[in-house]
Design an enzyme around this catalytic site. Structure first.
Site, PDB file in Angstrom:
ATOM      1  N   ASN A 210     -90.398  12.647  41.765  1.00 51.63           N
ATOM      2  CA  ASN A 210     -89.692  12.721  43.051  1.00 51.63           C
ATOM      3  C   ASN A 210     -88.491  13.653  42.887  1.00 51.63           C
ATOM      4  O   ASN A 210     -88.249  14.188  41.811  1.00 51.63           O
ATOM      5  CB  ASN A 210     -89.274  11.327  43.508  1.00 51.63           C
ATOM      6  CG  ASN A 210     -88.361  10.672  42.500  1.00 51.63           C
ATOM      7  OD1 ASN A 210     -87.246  11.108  42.276  1.00 51.63           O
ATOM      8  ND2 ASN A 210     -88.855   9.622  41.846  1.00 51.63           N
ATOM      9  N   ASP A 286     -92.965   3.944  41.969  1.00 53.40           N
ATOM     10  CA  ASP A 286     -93.562   2.620  42.152  1.00 53.40           C
ATOM     11  C   ASP A 286     -94.983   2.587  41.575  1.00 53.40           C
ATOM     12  O   ASP A 286     -95.477   1.534  41.214  1.00 53.40           O
ATOM     13  CB  ASP A 286     -93.595   2.262  43.637  1.00 53.40           C
ATOM     14  CG  ASP A 286     -92.190   1.977  44.157  1.00 53.40           C
ATOM     15  OD1 ASP A 286     -91.418   1.329  43.421  1.00 53.40           O
ATOM     16  OD2 ASP A 286     -91.850   2.428  45.265  1.00 53.40           O
ATOM     17  N   LYS A 296    -106.631  18.849  30.739  1.00 50.45           N
ATOM     18  CA  LYS A 296    -106.250  19.273  32.085  1.00 50.45           C
ATOM     19  C   LYS A 296    -107.372  18.958  33.097  1.00 50.45           C
ATOM     20  O   LYS A 296    -108.538  19.264  32.835  1.00 50.45           O
ATOM     21  CB  LYS A 296    -105.975  20.781  32.056  1.00 50.45           C
ATOM     22  CG  LYS A 296    -105.411  21.307  33.336  1.00 50.45           C
ATOM     23  CD  LYS A 296    -105.205  22.813  33.234  1.00 50.45           C
ATOM     24  CE  LYS A 296    -105.060  23.381  34.624  1.00 50.45           C
ATOM     25  NZ  LYS A 296    -105.445  24.775  34.695  1.00 50.45           N
ATOM     26  N   PRO A 313     -93.944  -1.535  36.668  1.00 48.57           N
ATOM     27  CA  PRO A 313     -93.075  -2.731  36.707  1.00 48.57           C
ATOM     28  C   PRO A 313     -91.775  -2.397  37.446  1.00 48.57           C
ATOM     29  O   PRO A 313     -91.340  -1.244  37.451  1.00 48.57           O
ATOM     30  CB  PRO A 313     -92.795  -3.020  35.231  1.00 48.57           C
ATOM     31  CG  PRO A 313     -93.080  -1.758  34.514  1.00 48.57           C
ATOM     32  CD  PRO A 313     -94.095  -0.998  35.325  1.00 48.57           C
ATOM     33  N   ILE A 315     -87.943  -2.628  37.543  1.00 49.58           N
ATOM     34  CA  ILE A 315     -86.857  -2.868  36.575  1.00 49.58           C
ATOM     35  C   ILE A 315     -85.789  -3.775  37.188  1.00 49.58           C
ATOM     36  O   ILE A 315     -85.330  -4.736  36.566  1.00 49.58           O
ATOM     37  CB  ILE A 315     -86.212  -1.531  36.141  1.00 49.58           C
ATOM     38  CG1 ILE A 315     -87.295  -0.564  35.652  1.00 49.58           C
ATOM     39  CG2 ILE A 315     -85.158  -1.751  35.067  1.00 49.58           C
ATOM     40  CD1 ILE A 315     -86.836   0.876  35.503  1.00 49.58           C
ATOM     41  N   PHE A 339     -79.804   0.034  44.455  1.00 49.66           N
ATOM     42  CA  PHE A 339     -79.779   1.018  45.545  1.00 49.66           C
ATOM     43  C   PHE A 339     -81.041   0.807  46.376  1.00 49.66           C
ATOM     44  O   PHE A 339     -82.040   0.279  45.866  1.00 49.66           O
ATOM     45  CB  PHE A 339     -79.777   2.449  44.988  1.00 49.66           C
ATOM     46  CG  PHE A 339     -78.393   3.002  44.779  1.00 49.66           C
ATOM     47  CD1 PHE A 339     -77.595   2.546  43.748  1.00 49.66           C
ATOM     48  CD2 PHE A 339     -77.889   3.983  45.628  1.00 49.66           C
ATOM     49  CE1 PHE A 339     -76.319   3.052  43.556  1.00 49.66           C
ATOM     50  CE2 PHE A 339     -76.616   4.498  45.454  1.00 49.66           C
ATOM     51  CZ  PHE A 339     -75.822   4.032  44.419  1.00 49.66           C
ATOM     52  N   LYS A 360     -84.331  -6.699  50.490  1.00 54.99           N
ATOM     53  CA  LYS A 360     -84.497  -6.147  49.130  1.00 54.99           C
ATOM     54  C   LYS A 360     -83.449  -6.724  48.180  1.00 54.99           C
ATOM     55  O   LYS A 360     -83.748  -7.114  47.055  1.00 54.99           O
ATOM     56  CB  LYS A 360     -84.358  -4.610  49.201  1.00 54.99           C
ATOM     57  CG  LYS A 360     -84.974  -3.875  48.044  1.00 54.99           C
ATOM     58  CD  LYS A 360     -84.979  -2.364  48.281  1.00 54.99           C
ATOM     59  CE  LYS A 360     -86.283  -1.844  48.817  1.00 54.99           C
ATOM     60  NZ  LYS A 360     -86.330  -0.384  48.949  1.00 54.99           N
ATOM     61  N   LYS A 364     -84.641  -8.975  45.007  1.00 51.44           N
ATOM     62  CA  LYS A 364     -84.486  -8.462  43.639  1.00 51.44           C
ATOM     63  C   LYS A 364     -83.288  -9.101  42.921  1.00 51.44           C
ATOM     64  O   LYS A 364     -82.977  -8.746  41.790  1.00 51.44           O
ATOM     65  CB  LYS A 364     -84.338  -6.935  43.671  1.00 51.44           C
ATOM     66  CG  LYS A 364     -85.575  -6.234  44.256  1.00 51.44           C
ATOM     67  CD  LYS A 364     -85.665  -4.783  43.832  1.00 51.44           C
ATOM     68  CE  LYS A 364     -86.863  -4.077  44.432  1.00 51.44           C
ATOM     69  NZ  LYS A 364     -87.141  -2.777  43.840  1.00 51.44           N
TER      70      LYS A 364
END
Ligand code: PMT
Length: 420
Positions: A210, A286, A296, A313, A315, A339, A360, A364
Protein backbone atom coordinates in the site's frame (compact mmCIF):
# COMPACT_ATOMS: atom_id res chain seq x y z
CA UNK A 1 9.18 25.43 12.29
CA UNK A 2 7.74 27.04 15.39
CA UNK A 3 10.25 25.32 17.65
CA UNK A 4 13.26 27.34 16.49
CA UNK A 5 11.43 30.63 15.98
CA UNK A 6 12.89 33.28 18.29
CA UNK A 7 15.56 30.95 19.65
CA UNK A 8 19.11 32.26 19.60
CA UNK A 9 21.84 29.81 18.73
CA UNK A 10 25.56 30.50 18.94
CA UNK A 11 27.15 28.46 16.15
CA UNK A 12 30.89 28.20 16.80
CA UNK A 13 33.27 26.93 14.12
CA UNK A 14 36.46 25.09 15.06
CA UNK A 15 39.27 24.91 12.51
CA UNK A 16 38.53 21.82 10.42
CA UNK A 17 37.55 20.97 6.87
CA UNK A 18 34.07 19.94 8.08
CA UNK A 19 33.37 23.66 8.60
CA UNK A 20 31.64 23.64 5.21
CA UNK A 21 28.88 21.49 6.75
CA UNK A 22 28.41 24.05 9.51
CA UNK A 23 27.44 26.57 6.84
CA UNK A 24 24.52 24.28 5.97
CA UNK A 25 23.63 24.06 9.66
CA UNK A 26 23.37 27.84 9.80
CA UNK A 27 21.17 27.84 6.72
CA UNK A 28 18.84 25.26 8.27
CA UNK A 29 18.62 27.13 11.55
CA UNK A 30 17.74 30.36 9.82
CA UNK A 31 15.24 28.66 7.55
CA UNK A 32 13.48 27.40 10.68
CA UNK A 33 13.37 30.85 12.24
CA UNK A 34 16.34 30.80 14.65
CA UNK A 35 18.62 33.77 15.27
CA UNK A 36 22.23 32.76 14.68
CA UNK A 37 25.23 34.38 16.36
CA UNK A 38 28.32 33.00 14.60
CA UNK A 39 31.69 32.57 16.29
CA UNK A 40 34.87 31.74 14.35
CA UNK A 41 38.11 30.61 15.95
CA UNK A 42 41.34 31.86 14.37
CA UNK A 43 41.96 28.50 12.71
CA UNK A 44 38.36 28.28 11.44
CA UNK A 45 39.07 31.32 9.25
CA UNK A 46 41.50 29.11 7.30
CA UNK A 47 38.49 27.06 6.14
CA UNK A 48 35.60 29.53 5.83
CA UNK A 49 35.69 33.29 5.53
CA UNK A 50 33.98 35.58 8.03
CA UNK A 51 32.15 37.20 5.11
CA UNK A 52 30.55 33.90 4.02
CA UNK A 53 29.51 33.08 7.57
CA UNK A 54 28.16 36.57 8.22
CA UNK A 55 26.14 36.54 5.01
CA UNK A 56 24.55 33.18 5.83
CA UNK A 57 23.96 33.97 9.50
CA UNK A 58 22.61 37.45 8.80
CA UNK A 59 24.71 38.58 11.75
CA UNK A 60 28.31 39.84 12.21
CA UNK A 61 30.87 37.22 13.17
CA UNK A 62 32.44 37.17 16.65
CA UNK A 63 36.13 36.35 16.50
CA UNK A 64 38.04 37.99 19.34
CA UNK A 65 38.03 37.64 23.08
CA UNK A 66 39.01 41.26 23.49
CA UNK A 67 36.73 43.62 21.53
CA UNK A 68 37.06 47.21 22.66
CA UNK A 69 34.33 48.16 20.13
CA UNK A 70 31.72 46.06 22.04
CA UNK A 71 29.86 48.17 24.63
CA UNK A 72 31.35 46.40 27.64
CA UNK A 73 34.04 44.41 25.83
CA UNK A 74 32.57 41.17 27.21
CA UNK A 75 31.10 39.29 24.28
CA UNK A 76 32.11 35.95 25.80
CA UNK A 77 29.80 36.51 28.77
CA UNK A 78 26.89 37.94 26.81
CA UNK A 79 27.00 35.20 24.15
CA UNK A 80 27.23 32.48 26.80
CA UNK A 81 24.36 33.76 28.88
CA UNK A 82 21.90 35.06 26.33
CA UNK A 83 21.88 32.28 23.74
CA UNK A 84 19.47 29.34 24.11
CA UNK A 85 22.00 26.93 22.66
CA UNK A 86 25.72 26.75 21.84
CA UNK A 87 26.73 24.42 19.02
CA UNK A 88 30.44 23.79 18.48
CA UNK A 89 30.92 22.33 14.99
CA UNK A 90 33.38 21.16 13.94
CA UNK A 91 34.89 20.42 17.34
CA UNK A 92 38.54 19.58 16.61
CA UNK A 93 40.78 17.44 18.84
CA UNK A 94 42.53 20.62 19.98
CA UNK A 95 39.22 22.37 20.77
CA UNK A 96 37.99 19.32 22.70
CA UNK A 97 41.23 19.24 24.73
CA UNK A 98 40.88 22.94 25.53
CA UNK A 99 37.26 22.54 26.62
CA UNK A 100 38.01 19.46 28.73
CA UNK A 101 40.78 21.22 30.61
CA UNK A 102 38.84 24.43 31.11
CA UNK A 103 41.16 26.75 29.21
CA UNK A 104 39.89 30.22 28.37
CA UNK A 105 42.49 31.57 25.97
CA UNK A 106 40.19 32.56 23.10
CA UNK A 107 36.60 33.71 22.65
CA UNK A 108 35.09 30.23 22.13
CA UNK A 109 36.82 28.54 25.07
CA UNK A 110 36.00 31.50 27.35
CA UNK A 111 32.34 31.52 26.41
CA UNK A 112 32.06 27.74 26.83
CA UNK A 113 33.55 28.11 30.30
CA UNK A 114 31.06 30.81 31.26
CA UNK A 115 28.08 28.91 29.91
CA UNK A 116 25.79 26.93 32.21
CA UNK A 117 23.17 26.17 29.55
CA UNK A 118 23.06 23.47 26.83
CA UNK A 119 26.06 22.84 24.57
CA UNK A 120 26.14 20.51 21.56
CA UNK A 121 29.52 19.25 20.40
CA UNK A 122 30.01 17.87 16.87
CA UNK A 123 33.53 16.42 16.67
CA UNK A 124 35.37 16.04 13.35
CA UNK A 125 38.93 14.82 12.93
CA UNK A 126 41.18 12.08 11.59
CA UNK A 127 40.21 8.69 13.06
CA UNK A 128 43.62 8.25 14.70
CA UNK A 129 43.16 11.52 16.56
CA UNK A 130 39.62 10.55 17.55
CA UNK A 131 40.66 7.13 18.84
CA UNK A 132 43.68 8.44 20.74
CA UNK A 133 43.27 7.82 24.49
CA UNK A 134 43.80 11.52 25.18
CA UNK A 135 40.83 12.51 22.98
CA UNK A 136 38.67 9.73 24.41
CA UNK A 137 39.55 10.87 27.96
CA UNK A 138 38.64 14.43 27.05
CA UNK A 139 35.36 13.37 25.45
CA UNK A 140 34.37 11.34 28.53
CA UNK A 141 35.13 14.39 30.65
CA UNK A 142 32.98 16.67 28.48
CA UNK A 143 30.07 14.21 28.51
CA UNK A 144 30.34 14.02 32.29
CA UNK A 145 30.24 17.83 32.30
CA UNK A 146 26.87 17.64 30.49
CA UNK A 147 27.78 18.43 26.88
CA UNK A 148 25.77 16.53 24.26
CA UNK A 149 27.93 14.71 21.75
CA UNK A 150 26.63 14.22 18.21
CA UNK A 151 28.81 12.02 16.01
CA UNK A 152 31.44 11.60 14.80
CA UNK A 153 30.34 9.18 12.11
CA UNK A 154 32.18 6.57 10.07
CA UNK A 155 33.07 6.95 6.43
CA UNK A 156 35.53 8.57 4.06
CA UNK A 157 37.61 11.25 5.77
CA UNK A 158 39.15 14.34 4.17
CA UNK A 159 42.64 12.88 4.76
CA UNK A 160 41.78 10.01 2.40
CA UNK A 161 41.35 7.41 5.14
CA UNK A 162 38.19 5.51 6.01
CA UNK A 163 37.13 5.47 9.63
CA UNK A 164 35.39 7.26 12.47
CA UNK A 165 35.81 11.00 12.41
CA UNK A 166 33.33 12.53 9.96
CA UNK A 167 31.26 15.32 11.41
CA UNK A 168 27.56 14.49 11.73
CA UNK A 169 25.33 15.94 9.01
CA UNK A 170 23.73 19.33 9.64
CA UNK A 171 20.20 17.84 10.05
CA UNK A 172 21.42 15.53 12.78
CA UNK A 173 23.20 18.33 14.66
CA UNK A 174 20.02 20.40 14.43
CA UNK A 175 18.01 17.49 15.81
CA UNK A 176 20.51 17.03 18.66
CA UNK A 177 20.03 20.68 19.58
CA UNK A 178 16.28 20.30 19.51
CA UNK A 179 16.39 17.22 21.72
CA UNK A 180 18.57 19.05 24.20
CA UNK A 181 16.15 21.97 24.42
CA UNK A 182 12.87 19.99 24.43
CA UNK A 183 11.04 19.37 27.73
CA UNK A 184 11.55 15.73 28.78
CA UNK A 185 7.89 14.97 29.44
CA UNK A 186 8.22 11.25 28.62
CA UNK A 187 11.53 10.60 30.34
CA UNK A 188 11.66 7.05 31.73
CA UNK A 189 8.93 5.77 29.37
CA UNK A 190 9.37 3.13 26.66
CA UNK A 191 7.20 3.23 23.58
CA UNK A 192 6.66 0.53 20.98
CA UNK A 193 5.66 1.77 17.53
CA UNK A 194 4.78 0.19 14.21
CA UNK A 195 4.97 2.23 11.00
CA UNK A 196 4.96 2.04 7.24
CA UNK A 197 3.52 -0.51 4.83
CA UNK A 198 3.93 -4.26 4.69
CA UNK A 199 4.80 -6.16 1.51
CA UNK A 200 3.16 -9.47 0.75
CA UNK A 201 5.17 -11.43 -1.79
CA UNK A 202 3.51 -13.02 -4.79
CA UNK A 203 6.67 -14.34 -6.38
CA UNK A 204 10.40 -13.44 -6.31
CA UNK A 205 9.79 -10.13 -8.12
CA UNK A 206 6.28 -8.93 -7.14
CA UNK A 207 4.42 -8.02 -4.01
CA UNK A 208 1.11 -6.53 -2.82
CA UNK A 209 1.52 -3.43 -0.69
CA UNK A 210 0.00 0.00 0.00
CA UNK A 211 1.02 3.66 -0.22
CA UNK A 212 2.01 4.23 3.43
CA UNK A 213 5.23 6.26 3.58
CA UNK A 214 5.85 5.75 7.31
CA UNK A 215 5.74 9.53 7.89
CA UNK A 216 3.00 9.39 10.54
CA UNK A 217 4.90 6.82 12.56
CA UNK A 218 8.19 8.64 12.09
CA UNK A 219 6.65 11.88 13.36
CA UNK A 220 5.38 10.18 16.51
CA UNK A 221 8.71 8.43 17.08
CA UNK A 222 10.55 11.73 16.67
CA UNK A 223 8.24 13.56 19.08
CA UNK A 224 8.57 10.78 21.66
CA UNK A 225 12.37 10.77 21.37
CA UNK A 226 12.44 14.55 21.81
CA UNK A 227 10.31 14.10 24.92
CA UNK A 228 12.95 11.74 26.34
CA UNK A 229 11.22 8.37 25.71
CA UNK A 230 12.98 5.19 24.62
CA UNK A 231 11.48 4.17 21.29
CA UNK A 232 11.38 0.77 19.57
CA UNK A 233 10.19 1.23 16.00
CA UNK A 234 9.13 -1.78 13.93
CA UNK A 235 8.69 -0.67 10.36
CA UNK A 236 8.04 -1.88 6.86
CA UNK A 237 9.89 -0.77 3.73
CA UNK A 238 10.15 3.04 3.75
CA UNK A 239 12.53 5.49 2.14
CA UNK A 240 13.52 7.34 5.33
CA UNK A 241 16.38 6.48 7.67
CA UNK A 242 15.12 5.58 11.16
CA UNK A 243 14.87 8.55 13.55
CA UNK A 244 18.14 9.07 15.41
CA UNK A 245 18.16 7.26 18.74
CA UNK A 246 15.27 4.87 18.02
CA UNK A 247 15.82 1.12 18.17
CA UNK A 248 14.61 0.33 14.66
CA UNK A 249 13.66 -3.15 13.40
CA UNK A 250 12.97 -3.45 9.67
CA UNK A 251 10.48 -6.08 8.49
CA UNK A 252 8.71 -6.77 5.20
CA UNK A 253 5.53 -8.76 5.57
CA UNK A 254 2.58 -8.51 7.96
CA UNK A 255 3.57 -11.87 9.45
CA UNK A 256 7.10 -10.59 10.15
CA UNK A 257 5.70 -7.40 11.66
CA UNK A 258 3.33 -9.46 13.80
CA UNK A 259 6.14 -11.67 15.10
CA UNK A 260 8.56 -8.79 15.73
CA UNK A 261 5.94 -6.67 17.50
CA UNK A 262 4.75 -9.46 19.76
CA UNK A 263 8.32 -10.39 20.57
CA UNK A 264 9.10 -6.79 21.55
CA UNK A 265 5.88 -6.52 23.54
CA UNK A 266 6.71 -9.72 25.46
CA UNK A 267 10.28 -8.53 26.03
CA UNK A 268 9.24 -5.14 27.45
CA UNK A 269 6.30 -6.37 29.52
CA UNK A 270 8.33 -9.06 31.35
CA UNK A 271 8.42 -8.61 35.12
CA UNK A 272 11.03 -5.96 35.90
CA UNK A 273 10.53 -4.24 32.54
CA UNK A 274 8.20 -1.38 31.82
CA UNK A 275 6.46 -0.71 28.52
CA UNK A 276 4.39 2.45 28.77
CA UNK A 277 2.64 2.46 25.46
CA UNK A 278 2.26 0.80 22.06
CA UNK A 279 1.20 2.91 19.07
CA UNK A 280 0.26 1.12 15.86
CA UNK A 281 0.42 3.42 12.85
CA UNK A 282 1.49 0.75 10.36
CA UNK A 283 -0.68 0.07 7.34
CA UNK A 284 -0.63 -3.70 7.69
CA UNK A 285 -1.93 -5.77 4.79
CA UNK A 286 -5.08 -7.56 5.91
CA UNK A 287 -4.47 -10.29 3.31
CA UNK A 288 -1.50 -12.03 1.71
CA UNK A 289 -1.27 -14.42 -1.23
CA UNK A 290 -2.30 -17.89 -0.07
CA UNK A 291 0.93 -19.23 -1.56
CA UNK A 292 4.13 -17.60 -2.74
CA UNK A 293 5.30 -18.85 -6.14
CA UNK A 294 8.95 -19.90 -6.23
CA UNK A 295 9.42 -18.49 -9.74
CA UNK A 296 8.02 -15.46 -11.57
CA UNK A 297 4.31 -15.84 -12.42
CA UNK A 298 3.98 -16.12 -16.21
CA UNK A 299 1.48 -14.07 -18.20
CA UNK A 300 -1.75 -16.07 -18.70
CA UNK A 301 -2.77 -16.51 -22.33
CA UNK A 302 -6.48 -15.85 -21.69
CA UNK A 303 -5.65 -12.42 -20.17
CA UNK A 304 -6.90 -13.13 -16.65
CA UNK A 305 -5.18 -14.19 -13.47
CA UNK A 306 -6.89 -15.06 -10.19
CA UNK A 307 -5.09 -14.76 -6.90
CA UNK A 308 -6.19 -16.54 -3.76
CA UNK A 309 -5.61 -14.48 -0.64
CA UNK A 310 -5.53 -15.53 2.98
CA UNK A 311 -5.97 -13.36 6.07
CA UNK A 312 -3.00 -11.99 8.00
CA UNK A 313 -2.93 -11.93 11.81
CA UNK A 314 -4.10 -8.68 13.40
CA UNK A 315 -1.27 -7.19 15.48
CA UNK A 316 -3.38 -4.61 17.31
CA UNK A 317 -5.97 -7.20 18.24
CA UNK A 318 -3.27 -9.52 19.58
CA UNK A 319 -1.75 -6.71 21.67
CA UNK A 320 -5.21 -5.78 22.99
CA UNK A 321 -5.66 -9.36 24.21
CA UNK A 322 -2.20 -9.39 25.79
CA UNK A 323 -2.84 -6.02 27.47
CA UNK A 324 -6.08 -7.33 28.96
CA UNK A 325 -4.29 -10.44 30.26
CA UNK A 326 -1.74 -8.22 32.02
CA UNK A 327 -4.55 -6.20 33.62
CA UNK A 328 -6.25 -9.43 34.78
CA UNK A 329 -3.01 -10.36 36.57
CA UNK A 330 -2.93 -6.91 38.20
CA UNK A 331 0.16 -6.05 36.18
CA UNK A 332 0.73 -2.63 34.61
CA UNK A 333 -1.21 -2.47 31.34
CA UNK A 334 0.58 -0.45 28.64
CA UNK A 335 -1.55 2.16 26.94
CA UNK A 336 -2.67 0.87 23.55
CA UNK A 337 -3.08 3.36 20.71
CA UNK A 338 -4.45 2.35 17.32
CA UNK A 339 -5.10 4.17 14.08
CA UNK A 340 -8.03 3.70 11.73
CA UNK A 341 -7.52 4.48 8.05
CA UNK A 342 -10.96 4.94 6.56
CA UNK A 343 -12.20 6.28 3.24
CA UNK A 344 -15.17 8.63 2.82
CA UNK A 345 -15.70 10.68 -0.31
CA UNK A 346 -18.59 12.81 0.91
CA UNK A 347 -19.36 14.66 4.15
CA UNK A 348 -22.28 12.32 4.81
CA UNK A 349 -20.03 9.32 4.45
CA UNK A 350 -17.39 10.98 6.68
CA UNK A 351 -20.01 11.37 9.43
CA UNK A 352 -20.38 7.58 9.48
CA UNK A 353 -16.69 7.03 10.21
CA UNK A 354 -16.74 7.84 13.92
CA UNK A 355 -19.14 5.00 14.86
CA UNK A 356 -17.03 2.62 12.74
CA UNK A 357 -13.86 3.77 14.48
CA UNK A 358 -15.46 3.48 17.93
CA UNK A 359 -16.36 -0.10 17.14
CA UNK A 360 -12.75 -0.74 16.02
CA UNK A 361 -11.39 0.81 19.21
CA UNK A 362 -13.57 -1.42 21.39
CA UNK A 363 -13.04 -4.60 19.35
CA UNK A 364 -9.25 -4.27 19.30
CA UNK A 365 -8.98 -3.26 22.97
CA UNK A 366 -7.45 0.20 22.40
CA UNK A 367 -7.29 3.01 24.94
CA UNK A 368 -7.00 5.63 22.21
CA UNK A 369 -7.64 5.53 18.49
CA UNK A 370 -6.78 8.11 15.84
CA UNK A 371 -9.22 8.12 12.98
CA UNK A 372 -8.14 9.54 9.63
CA UNK A 373 -10.08 9.75 6.40
CA UNK A 374 -7.34 9.07 3.88
CA UNK A 375 -9.43 10.51 1.03
CA UNK A 376 -9.76 13.95 2.67
CA UNK A 377 -7.55 16.73 1.25
CA UNK A 378 -4.07 16.71 2.86
CA UNK A 379 -4.66 13.34 4.53
CA UNK A 380 -3.54 10.88 1.88
CA UNK A 381 -0.97 8.19 2.52
CA UNK A 382 2.44 9.83 2.09
CA UNK A 383 1.25 13.40 2.70
CA UNK A 384 3.09 15.73 5.09
CA UNK A 385 -0.16 16.66 6.85
CA UNK A 386 -3.09 14.80 8.33
CA UNK A 387 -6.39 15.48 10.04
CA UNK A 388 -7.32 13.10 12.82
CA UNK A 389 -10.11 12.60 15.29
CA UNK A 390 -8.81 11.27 18.57
CA UNK A 391 -11.19 8.85 20.23
CA UNK A 392 -10.78 7.87 23.86
CA UNK A 393 -12.06 4.57 25.23
CA UNK A 394 -14.17 6.66 27.66
CA UNK A 395 -16.15 7.99 24.68
CA UNK A 396 -14.47 11.40 24.71
CA UNK A 397 -13.70 12.65 21.22
CA UNK A 398 -11.31 15.37 20.01
CA UNK A 399 -11.37 16.68 16.44
CA UNK A 400 -7.91 17.97 15.63
CA UNK A 401 -7.48 20.39 12.70
CA UNK A 402 -5.40 19.64 9.60
CA UNK A 403 -1.84 19.66 10.99
CA UNK A 404 1.67 18.74 9.94
CA UNK A 405 2.26 15.11 10.92
CA UNK A 406 5.09 16.44 13.12
CA UNK A 407 2.54 18.48 15.10
CA UNK A 408 0.20 15.50 15.41
CA UNK A 409 3.15 13.59 16.89
CA UNK A 410 3.70 16.39 19.42
CA UNK A 411 0.03 16.55 20.38
CA UNK A 412 -0.13 12.80 20.80
CA UNK A 413 2.95 12.87 23.03
CA UNK A 414 1.23 15.55 25.11
CA UNK A 415 -1.87 13.34 25.37
CA UNK A 416 0.30 10.40 26.42
CA UNK A 417 1.96 12.48 29.11
CA UNK A 418 -1.47 13.30 30.54
CA UNK A 419 -2.52 9.65 30.44
CA UNK A 420 0.65 7.99 31.69
O1 PMT B 1 2.54 6.23 6.61
P1 PMT B 1 1.88 7.51 6.13
O2 PMT B 1 2.07 7.72 4.65
O3 PMT B 1 2.29 8.70 6.95
O4 PMT B 1 0.31 7.35 6.32
C1 PMT B 1 -0.23 7.29 7.61
C2 PMT B 1 -1.37 6.25 7.71
C3 PMT B 1 -2.53 6.68 6.84
C4 PMT B 1 -0.87 4.87 7.29
C5 PMT B 1 -1.79 6.23 9.24
O5 PMT B 1 -2.26 7.49 9.60
C6 PMT B 1 -2.86 5.19 9.49
O6 PMT B 1 -4.04 5.43 9.37
N1 PMT B 1 -2.44 3.96 9.90
C7 PMT B 1 -3.33 2.80 10.09
C8 PMT B 1 -3.52 2.09 8.79
C9 PMT B 1 -4.42 0.88 8.90
O7 PMT B 1 -4.00 -0.19 8.60
O8 PMT B 1 -5.63 1.13 9.39
P2 PMT B 1 -6.75 -0.04 9.65
O9 PMT B 1 -7.97 0.74 9.95
O10 PMT B 1 -6.75 -1.00 8.55
O11 PMT B 1 -6.21 -0.76 10.94
C10 PMT B 1 -6.60 -0.39 12.25
C11 PMT B 1 -5.46 -0.57 13.20
O12 PMT B 1 -5.11 -1.95 13.28
C12 PMT B 1 -4.18 0.17 12.85
O13 PMT B 1 -3.62 0.66 14.05
C13 PMT B 1 -3.31 -0.91 12.22
O14 PMT B 1 -1.91 -0.64 12.42
C14 PMT B 1 -3.75 -2.13 12.98
N2 PMT B 1 -3.63 -3.39 12.23
C15 PMT B 1 -4.35 -3.61 11.11
C16 PMT B 1 -4.28 -4.83 10.47
C17 PMT B 1 -3.44 -5.82 10.99
N3 PMT B 1 -3.32 -6.99 10.39
N4 PMT B 1 -2.73 -5.58 12.08
C18 PMT B 1 -2.82 -4.38 12.72
O15 PMT B 1 -2.15 -4.15 13.73
Amino acid sequence: MAFWANKTVVVAFGGGIAAYKTLELIRLLREQGARVWPVLTASATQFVTPLTVQALAGHPVYQDLFTPQAADGMDHIRLAQEADLLIIAPATANRIAKLASGLADDLLSALALVRRKPIVLAPAMNSGMWQHPATQRNISQLQADGLLLVGPESGALACGEQGVGRMAEAERILEAGRRLLSPKILLGHRILLTAGPTREELDPVRYISNRSSGRMGWAIAQAALRAGAEVTLIHGAVEMAPPWGAEALAVESAQEMYEATLQQWDKWTRPGQQLSCAILTAAVADYRPASRRASKIKKELDGELSLKLTQNPDILLALGERANRLAQKNRARPLLVGFAAETAETEDAAAQLVPLAKEKLARKGCDLLLLNNVLAPGCAFGSLTNQVTLLHRSGQQEIWPLLAKEEIGERLVQTLQNRL
